[in-house]
Design an enzyme around this catalytic site. Structure first.
Site, mmCIF file in Angstrom:
data_model
loop_
_atom_site.group_PDB
_atom_site.id
_atom_site.type_symbol
_atom_site.label_atom_id
_atom_site.label_comp_id
_atom_site.label_asym_id
_atom_site.label_seq_id
_atom_site.Cartn_x
_atom_site.Cartn_y
_atom_site.Cartn_z
ATOM 1 N N ARG A 270 -9.337 1.248 9.150
ATOM 2 C CA ARG A 270 -8.922 -0.126 9.413
ATOM 3 C C ARG A 270 -9.992 -0.909 10.160
ATOM 4 N NH1 ARG A 270 -3.142 0.741 9.248
ATOM 5 N NH2 ARG A 270 -1.954 -1.156 9.587
ATOM 6 N N LYS B 243 0.831 -1.216 0.000
ATOM 7 C CA LYS B 243 0.000 0.000 0.000
ATOM 8 C C LYS B 243 0.864 1.264 0.000
ATOM 9 C CE LYS B 243 -2.083 -0.925 3.895
ATOM 10 N NZ LYS B 243 -1.565 -2.259 4.283
ATOM 11 N N ARG C 21 -0.347 -9.100 13.419
ATOM 12 C CA ARG C 21 -0.923 -8.013 12.601
ATOM 13 C C ARG C 21 -1.762 -8.568 11.457
ATOM 14 N NH1 ARG C 21 4.394 -5.306 11.219
ATOM 15 N NH2 ARG C 21 3.244 -4.265 9.567
ATOM 16 N N ARG D 218 11.864 -7.444 5.104
ATOM 17 C CA ARG D 218 11.895 -5.988 5.269
ATOM 18 C C ARG D 218 12.348 -5.619 6.684
ATOM 19 N NH1 ARG D 218 6.426 -2.512 4.387
ATOM 20 N NH2 ARG D 218 6.109 -2.784 6.615
ATOM 21 N N ARG E 59 11.662 -2.063 12.213
ATOM 22 C CA ARG E 59 10.541 -1.478 12.941
ATOM 23 C C ARG E 59 10.218 -2.373 14.123
ATOM 24 N NH1 ARG E 59 5.644 -0.013 8.924
ATOM 25 N NH2 ARG E 59 4.535 -1.398 10.321
HETATM 26 P P1 ADP Z 1 1.316 -1.807 7.968
HETATM 27 O O1 ADP Z 1 2.767 -2.013 7.695
HETATM 28 O O2 ADP Z 1 0.691 -2.966 8.653
HETATM 29 O O3 ADP Z 1 0.539 -1.323 6.780
HETATM 30 P P2 ADP Z 1 0.995 0.826 9.271
HETATM 31 O O4 ADP Z 1 2.287 1.526 9.107
HETATM 32 O O5 ADP Z 1 -0.143 1.283 8.445
HETATM 33 O O6 ADP Z 1 1.244 -0.732 9.126
HETATM 34 O O7 ADP Z 1 0.540 0.882 10.814
HETATM 35 C C1 ADP Z 1 1.380 0.464 11.857
HETATM 36 C C2 ADP Z 1 0.602 0.389 13.165
HETATM 37 O O8 ADP Z 1 0.027 1.662 13.465
HETATM 38 C C3 ADP Z 1 -0.591 -0.582 13.162
HETATM 39 O O9 ADP Z 1 -0.218 -1.901 13.439
HETATM 40 C C4 ADP Z 1 -1.463 0.046 14.281
HETATM 41 O O10 ADP Z 1 -0.982 -0.277 15.550
HETATM 42 C C5 ADP Z 1 -1.262 1.520 14.063
HETATM 43 N N1 ADP Z 1 -2.285 2.088 13.136
HETATM 44 C C6 ADP Z 1 -2.049 2.686 11.929
HETATM 45 N N2 ADP Z 1 -3.191 3.070 11.346
HETATM 46 C C7 ADP Z 1 -4.193 2.699 12.179
HETATM 47 C C8 ADP Z 1 -5.603 2.799 12.132
HETATM 48 N N3 ADP Z 1 -6.248 3.345 11.082
HETATM 49 N N4 ADP Z 1 -6.316 2.312 13.196
HETATM 50 C C9 ADP Z 1 -5.702 1.767 14.234
HETATM 51 N N5 ADP Z 1 -4.383 1.634 14.354
HETATM 52 C C10 ADP Z 1 -3.613 2.086 13.333
#
Ligand code: ADP
Length: 189
Positions: free
Chosen positions: A91, A16, A147, A130, A136
């Protein structure tokens, strides 16, 4: 005409963020990543960051109340008036309903939800690789799998939510970045 009020949906590691960045360059509209915004808050040590840090490190979702507030403020900024690419928000179904309300307040609506479809095991493998590069703290294998579970439980229902709204486009997330980008361009054109 390209759609410019976009949402990218998909499991962790589906690409994404990468696709969102390509769209930023192509369309000149901002990417709104709640994950990036929350990580910035954690680094800056703000009140928001303090509330989100442990939840994010476990791979759980930050509360709807917090992220909806963050998204509402960001979407109200002037650079979003020509469009935006939502990445990682909404989400949950609660967040999706809240987003509909926010956009309604701006007399706007989502034009296209691009759902990137990918195989879980391939994604876990990709994220483990990654992790070795980026480090991270939600990127060890057990947390990645957690996740993935959270995605299927809480986020995957949004595919039906947006299908019912008539704005869903599913895109095969396999192959090269360029191949996926081509498919994305096709569905938003
Ligand atoms: P990913 O690599 O899974 O796409 P993101 O960078 O989008 O992860 O998000 C990392 C973390 O930030 C999530 O696991 C969650 O804890 C938090 N987070 C991000 N966006 C949201 C959201 N819209 N609602 C709830 N938690 C979120």
């Amino acid at each position: 005409m390209m759609a410019t009020r976009l949402l990218l949906l998909g499991p962790p590691g589906a690409g994404k963020g990468t696709q969102a960045q390509l769209l930023v360059e192509r369309l000149g509209i901002p990417q709104i990543s709640t994950g990036d915004m929350l990580r910035a808050a954690v680094s800056a040590g703000t009140e928001l960051g303090r509330r989100a840090e442990a939840i994010m490190a476990r791979g759980d979702l930050v509360s709807d109340e917090i992220v909806v507030g963050v998204a509402r403020e960001r979407l109200g900024q002037s650079d979003c008036s020509a469009g935006f690419i939502l990445d990682g928000f909404p989400r949950t179904v609660g967040q999706a309903r809240a987003l509909d309300g926010i956009l309604e307040d701006f007399e706007s609506r989502l034009e296209c939800c691009v759902a990137i479809v990918a195989d879980d095991e391939a994604l876990v493998e990709r994220l483990v690789k990654r992790a070795a590069i980026e480090g991270r703290d939600d990127d060890d294998e057990a947390t990645i799998r957690h996740r993935m579970g959270v995605y299927h439980e809480q986020t995957a229902p949004l595919v039906d939510y947006y299908r019912e709204q008539g704005v869903l486009a599913e895109v095969d997330g396999s192959g090269s970045v360029e191949a996926v980008a081509e498919r994305v361009t096709e569905v938003i054109s």
